[in-house]
Scaffold this motif. Structure first.
Motif, PDB file in Angstrom:
ATOM      1  N   LEU A   1      -0.535  -3.075   3.583  1.00 12.04           N
ATOM      2  CA  LEU A   1      -1.795  -2.644   2.967  1.00 12.04           C
ATOM      3  C   LEU A   1      -1.603  -1.666   1.810  1.00 12.04           C
ATOM      4  N   PRO A   2      -0.711  -0.680   1.911  1.00 13.66           N
ATOM      5  CA  PRO A   2      -0.541   0.233   0.773  1.00 13.66           C
ATOM      6  C   PRO A   2      -0.226  -0.492  -0.530  1.00 13.66           C
ATOM      7  N   LYS A   3       0.685  -1.482  -0.427  1.00  8.28           N
ATOM      8  CA  LYS A   3       1.040  -2.215  -1.642  1.00  8.28           C
ATOM      9  C   LYS A   3      -0.137  -3.045  -2.141  1.00  8.28           C
ATOM     10  N   ILE A   4      -0.858  -3.673  -1.189  1.00  9.97           N
ATOM     11  CA  ILE A   4      -2.025  -4.470  -1.591  1.00  9.97           C
ATOM     12  C   ILE A   4      -3.047  -3.590  -2.299  1.00  9.97           C
ATOM     13  N   GLU A   5      -3.365  -2.436  -1.719  1.00 11.90           N
ATOM     14  CA  GLU A   5      -4.365  -1.547  -2.309  1.00 11.90           C
ATOM     15  C   GLU A   5      -3.894  -1.019  -3.660  1.00 11.90           C
ATOM     16  N   THR A   6      -2.594  -0.752  -3.762  1.00 10.25           N
ATOM     17  CA  THR A   6      -2.069  -0.253  -5.031  1.00 10.25           C
ATOM     18  C   THR A   6      -2.238  -1.289  -6.123  1.00 10.25           C
ATOM     19  N   LEU A   7      -1.857  -2.566  -5.808  1.00 12.97           N
ATOM     20  CA  LEU A   7      -2.000  -3.629  -6.805  1.00 12.97           C
ATOM     21  C   LEU A   7      -3.472  -3.852  -7.166  1.00 12.97           C
ATOM     22  N   LEU A   8      -4.325  -3.863  -6.153  1.00  9.77           N
ATOM     23  CA  LEU A   8      -5.751  -4.055  -6.433  1.00  9.77           C
ATOM     24  C   LEU A   8      -6.288  -2.938  -7.318  1.00  9.77           C
ATOM     25  N   HIS A   9      -5.840  -1.737  -7.079  1.00 11.41           N
ATOM     26  CA  HIS A   9      -6.317  -0.602  -7.859  1.00 11.41           C
ATOM     27  C   HIS A   9      -5.797  -0.661  -9.289  1.00 11.41           C
ATOM     28  N   LYS A  10      -4.513  -0.955  -9.444  1.00 10.75           N
ATOM     29  CA  LYS A  10      -3.917  -0.943 -10.782  1.00 10.75           C
ATOM     30  C   LYS A  10      -4.433  -2.091 -11.643  1.00 10.75           C
ATOM     31  N   LEU A  11      -4.663  -3.267 -10.989  1.00 11.50           N
ATOM     32  CA  LEU A  11      -5.040  -4.452 -11.754  1.00 11.50           C
ATOM     33  C   LEU A  11      -6.549  -4.720 -11.699  1.00 11.50           C
ATOM     34  N   ARG A  12      -7.293  -3.720 -11.294  1.00 12.96           N
ATOM     35  CA  ARG A  12      -8.723  -3.923 -11.129  1.00 12.96           C
ATOM     36  C   ARG A  12      -9.426  -4.177 -12.453  1.00 12.96           C
ATOM     37  N   GLY A  13      -9.091  -3.454 -13.450  1.00 12.39           N
ATOM     38  CA  GLY A  13      -9.733  -3.612 -14.753  1.00 12.39           C
ATOM     39  C   GLY A  13     -11.225  -3.331 -14.673  1.00 12.39           C
ATOM     40  N   ALA A  14     -12.024  -4.272 -15.258  1.00  7.42           N
ATOM     41  CA  ALA A  14     -13.473  -4.049 -15.328  1.00  7.42           C
ATOM     42  C   ALA A  14     -14.223  -4.654 -14.158  1.00  7.42           C
TER      43      ALA A  14
ATOM     44  N   LEU B   1     -15.880  -5.320 -10.590  1.00 10.40           N
ATOM     45  CA  LEU B   1     -16.554  -4.458  -9.629  1.00 10.40           C
ATOM     46  C   LEU B   1     -15.717  -4.384  -8.355  1.00 10.40           C
ATOM     47  N   VAL B   2     -15.952  -3.333  -7.611  1.00  9.48           N
ATOM     48  CA  VAL B   2     -15.206  -3.152  -6.380  1.00  9.48           C
ATOM     49  C   VAL B   2     -15.555  -4.265  -5.387  1.00  9.48           C
ATOM     50  N   GLY B   3     -14.492  -4.737  -4.617  1.00  8.53           N
ATOM     51  CA  GLY B   3     -14.708  -5.779  -3.625  1.00  8.53           C
ATOM     52  C   GLY B   3     -14.349  -7.163  -4.099  1.00  8.53           C
ATOM     53  N   PHE B   4     -14.106  -7.355  -5.430  1.00  9.06           N
ATOM     54  CA  PHE B   4     -13.723  -8.661  -5.961  1.00  9.06           C
ATOM     55  C   PHE B   4     -12.190  -8.731  -6.011  1.00  9.06           C
ATOM     56  N   GLU B   5     -11.602  -9.415  -5.029  1.00  7.28           N
ATOM     57  CA  GLU B   5     -10.141  -9.494  -4.993  1.00  7.28           C
ATOM     58  C   GLU B   5      -9.646 -10.465  -6.047  1.00  7.28           C
ATOM     59  N   ASP B   6      -8.355 -10.412  -6.375  1.00  4.55           N
ATOM     60  CA  ASP B   6      -7.766 -11.180  -7.469  1.00  4.55           C
ATOM     61  C   ASP B   6      -6.751 -12.167  -6.918  1.00  4.55           C
ATOM     62  N   TYR B   7      -6.865 -13.491  -7.236  1.00  2.00           N
ATOM     63  CA  TYR B   7      -5.931 -14.520  -6.763  1.00  2.00           C
ATOM     64  C   TYR B   7      -4.510 -14.294  -7.267  1.00  2.00           C
ATOM     65  N   PRO B   8      -4.296 -13.917  -8.551  1.00  2.00           N
ATOM     66  CA  PRO B   8      -2.913 -13.677  -9.001  1.00  2.00           C
ATOM     67  C   PRO B   8      -2.180 -12.640  -8.140  1.00  2.00           C
ATOM     68  N   ILE B   9      -2.947 -11.629  -7.689  1.00  2.00           N
ATOM     69  CA  ILE B   9      -2.305 -10.634  -6.828  1.00  2.00           C
ATOM     70  C   ILE B   9      -1.883 -11.291  -5.511  1.00  2.00           C
ATOM     71  N   PHE B  10      -2.752 -12.125  -4.975  1.00  2.00           N
ATOM     72  CA  PHE B  10      -2.426 -12.845  -3.746  1.00  2.00           C
ATOM     73  C   PHE B  10      -1.184 -13.709  -3.944  1.00  2.00           C
ATOM     74  N   ALA B  11      -1.128 -14.459  -5.074  1.00  2.00           N
ATOM     75  CA  ALA B  11       0.004 -15.351  -5.333  1.00  2.00           C
ATOM     76  C   ALA B  11       1.307 -14.567  -5.471  1.00  2.00           C
ATOM     77  N   GLU B  12       1.235 -13.421  -6.160  1.00  2.00           N
ATOM     78  CA  GLU B  12       2.447 -12.610  -6.345  1.00  2.00           C
ATOM     79  C   GLU B  12       2.962 -12.085  -5.015  1.00  2.00           C
ATOM     80  N   LEU B  13       2.046 -11.611  -4.185  1.00  2.00           N
ATOM     81  CA  LEU B  13       2.457 -11.115  -2.873  1.00  2.00           C
ATOM     82  C   LEU B  13       3.004 -12.246  -2.002  1.00  2.00           C
ATOM     83  N   ALA B  14       2.421 -13.439  -2.100  1.00  2.00           N
ATOM     84  CA  ALA B  14       2.888 -14.586  -1.316  1.00  2.00           C
ATOM     85  C   ALA B  14       4.293 -14.993  -1.750  1.00  2.00           C
ATOM     86  N   ARG B  15       4.552 -14.976  -3.082  1.00  2.00           N
ATOM     87  CA  ARG B  15       5.891 -15.351  -3.578  1.00  2.00           C
ATOM     88  C   ARG B  15       6.956 -14.368  -3.088  1.00  2.00           C
ATOM     89  N   GLU B  16       6.590 -13.101  -3.008  1.00  2.00           N
ATOM     90  CA  GLU B  16       7.551 -12.119  -2.502  1.00  2.00           C
ATOM     91  C   GLU B  16       7.942 -12.446  -1.063  1.00  2.00           C
TER      92      GLU B  16
END
Length: 730
Positions: A446-459, A461-476
């Motif tokens: 979770l810490p890594k997930i929250e960190t990525l979501l926070h850093k890559l949030r951009g504009a 709104l809160v609660g909208f997760e990002d598929y690229p983040i999911f794909a990157e974590l899955a590849r790891e």
């Protein structure tokens, strides 16, 4: 009436023999042995002598009488008096190797003797074929000395491996076999080897330590019996004294007044280690020999001495004189042989079985049709390798079929005879599954997930997760699984390589050149299969980095993962007071978790989640949902790899590899022994060279074959003897 009731006991027969002996009139010094004595005694001694002639004493301990005594205590004089032959006598060491004296009484024959030598060659005791024939007793001394010089060489040394066999046939000898051993010495002479004392002790011990040996301990009357070294040796190896017999020599040199002590000892009054009793004798002295006193005259002088001695004359005749000693020895030896027969028959059968088993393990000699034999060996190797990779209980690594052990445990039999490759590979696959399970996404991600979501949030709104983040974590996660999969591949590779080499070691253990040749060829085939398998596995892992699953599969798997609300409820049990961690106050203010404006729960300390500005993050609903989906996808990938990785390994390292061995091994080996050199690195190998055994193995087989032949002959003689005489051997 039973056969046992019909037959008189051995003790009864012995008493009859005693009566027969005592009732005979004087004449030749041992002619008192009756026909009944011949019938009851001679066969037992002939049996053991025939076993020795067959060489069985190389493999089993046979009943015997070993004569020991301190150096120059009259040992040779006793043997000389019993046998009627002239043996080497004098000061110093006259007996330098074991002398087996076989005496056979024949009333109608002339005196004759045969001397043969026995020595170890190629680990086998070789007996001189022709030997030295003699017709005069006085010729024996020179023949023995000549034989000793030939066997031992250095006149001051001894031999522990060679021995002399002297067979004496005469109407004046008892039916008896004695083994004369070198006299015990305390210190080496100046011209003797420095370890001569140890050599003599070892040779004597090799005989007297056997439970089948009666120890005839020669002790001079005029020396301190308690400190006698020979008696000490007898005590050491026969603690109970039940197989030790004493002979007291030089009775005429007994100190005046000491006769009573000797009589007490002989009549077993007081403590005595020797349980078979003592016999006192007076043999021909060295001076008697010089004066020309014959052995017959010496016996007469002995009888006159005991008759005239006030103390010794009171002893029973059975306890004094050479004739009584000979009779006692014969009776003791026959009784000992008879008591040893059951164990001897059992030992012979057991040793024969073990010898045949060892011969079976070594295998038969290479037949004349070497090429057919070679092809069969190679096909058998391929079969064993294929069986090892297919599992089951069909693989054998010896020439004997798998069978249950005596206790009926098939598992032990499998461990003894099979290469358990398939089961070991399964263990590696199960270990892979366990290691994959340990990489399953969990709260620690979770810490890594929250960190990525926070850093890559951009504009967003809160609660909208990002598929690229999911794909990157899955590849790891896939990359971590790739490492585990490749490690599993290498582990099974080692198992297969060890297995086919182990099978080769056992299948071709007799033929080192062939073994090296096969391992070289199989190594090349295995490297090819291994490289192909590695490429397939690598390609498959690259494909896994494409994040994909069918919608149905993903949805079905996602349904099995708790949603974020359920996760939150589960996490309440391990919630931490976030404010107290931030303030440094380690005391929690409340056991209830604190919520933030996003609806998440504060569960992590600042050390667990940090940004560059050292501001800790709190878990969010979006992060928890992404963790849930990562878990679902990871289970899909884990399920795929859990089957596909073992399948790739088994296909390439098992199926394709053994197929290549089946198809190419025989043809490549055969081409290497024909015209040209196909498939091998070095020069052409003729079939004869590939099937050439190590000399050590050839010698071992020959020795075992000879041993089996000896034991078969011995077993036949023993069983035939017992059956003919209706002996109870159970």
């Amino acid at each position: 009436m039973s056969s046992q009731q019909q037959r008189p006991s051995f003790q009864l027969r012995a008493s009859r023999l005693d009566a027969a002996v005592s009732s005979n009139s004087p004449g030749r010094h041992l002619s008192a042995l009756s026909a009944e004595y011949d019938r009851q005694v001679r066969p037992f001694i002939d049996l053991v002598d025939s076993l020795r002639n067959s060489g069985v004493d190389q493999d089993l301990n046979l009943p015997s009488i070993a004569v020991i005594g301190d150096q120059s205590t009259g040992k040779s004089s006793v043997l000389e008096a019993i046998s009627g032959v002239h043996l080497p006598r004098g000061q110093g060491m006259m007996t330098r190797c074991a002398l087996e004296l076989r005496m056979k009484r024949e009333e109608t024959s002339q005196w004759r003797a045969l001397l043969r030598t026995q020595s170890f060659k190629k680990r086998q005791l070789q007996t001189q074929s022709d030997g030295h024939h003699m017709t005069k007793p006085e010729d024996v001394e020179k023949a023995v000395l000549t034989a000793q010089d030939k066997l031992v060489g250095n006149k001051r040394a001894i031999s522990q491996k060679e021995r002399i066999v002297l067979e004496v046939t005469s109407p004046d000898v008892p039916d008896l076999t004695l083994i004369d051993l070198p006299g015990i010495i305390m210190n080496p002479a100046s011209d003797q080897p420095s370890d001569i004392v140890e050599q003599v002790d070892q040779l004597i011990e090799s005989y007297v330590s056997r439970q089948e040996t009666i120890i005839l301990c020669v002790i001079p009357c005029h020396q301190d019996i308690a400190s006698n070294k020979a008696l000490s040796v007898a005590r050491q190896h026969d603690e109970t004294g039940k197989r030790t017999l004493g002979v007291l020599t030089r009775a005429d040199l007994t100190e005046p007044g000491a006769e009573g002590n000797l009589v007490d000892l002989i009549q077993n009054r007081g403590e005595s280690h020797i349980k078979l009793g003592y016999t006192i004798v007076k043999c021909r002295s060295q001076q008697d020999t010089i004066n020309g006193v014959t052995l017959q005259q010496a016996l007469q002088k002995e009888q006159s001495f005991f008759d005239s001695n006030k103390v010794f004359s009171k002893l029973p005749n059975s306890c004094k004189g050479i004739p009584s000693l000979a009779q006692t020895l014969t009776k003791q030896l026959v009784a000992h042989i008879r008591s040893c027969l059951p164990a001897l028959i059992e030992s012979t059968s057991r040793e024969l079985g073990l010898t045949k088993q060892k011969l079976s393990q070594i295998g038969k000699p290479v037949p004349d049709d070497k090429q057919t034999y070679l092809i069969n060996l190679l096909y058998e190797y391929s079969r064993q390798l294929r069986a090892a990779t297919e599992g089951g209980i069909g693989v054998r690594t010896t020439s004997v079929a798998i069978s249950c052990n005596r206790d009926g445990t098939l598992l032990d039999a499998l461990k003894s005879h099979s290469v358990q490759l398939f089961s070991k590979a399964r263990e590696a696959f199960e270990e892979l599954e366990t290691e994959m399970e340990m990489l399953m996404p969990n709260d620690k991600d979770l810490p890594k997930i929250e960190t990525l979501l926070h850093k890559l949030r951009g504009a967003k709104l809160v609660g909208f997760e990002d598929y690229p983040i999911f794909a990157e974590l899955a590849r790891e996660k896939v990359s971590s699984l790739e490492t585990l999969s490749m490690n599993c591949f290498e582990n099974v590779t080692d198992l297969v390589q060890n297995a086919f080499r182990e099978i080769a070691d056992k299948q071709f253990r007799r033929f080192e050149r062939l073994r090296l040749c096969v391992v070289e060829q199989v190594d090349e085939l295995f490297e090819k299969s291994k490289e192909e398998g590695r490429q397939i596995l690598s390609t498959m892992m690259e494909a896994e980095k494409i994040i994909y699953s069918s919608d149905k599969t993903f949805k079905d798997c996602l349904k099995k993962i708790p949603d974020s609300e359920e996760i939150k409820q589960q996490m309440k049990l391990k919630a931490i007071d976030y404010d107290s961690q931030i303030s440094g106050n380690s005391s929690p203010r409340s056991s209830s978790p604190q919520s933030d404006q996003d609806g998440g729960f504060q569960l992590f300390t600042a050390a667990q989640i940090e940004l560059n500005d050292d501001k800790p993050l709190r878990p969010t609903r979006g992060g928890l949902e992404m963790l849930r989906k990562l878990k679902a996808y990871f289970q899909i990938v884990q399920s795929r790899l859990g089957d596909s990785v073992p399948m790739v390994i088994m296909h390439n390292l098992f199926k394709e590899f053994t197929k290549e061995v089946d198809a190419k091994l025989v043809s490549h080996i055969l081409s290497s022994v024909g015209e040209g050199n196909t498939g091998f690195k070095d020069s052409v190998r003729p079939t004869a060279m590939l099937l050439q055994e190590e000399e050590e193995l050839t010698i071992k087989r020959e020795n075992l074959q000879q041993k089996a032949k000896r034991l078969q002959e011995g077993e036949r003689k023993l069983k035939s003897f017992s059956s003919a005489r209706h002996l109870d051997i159970n």
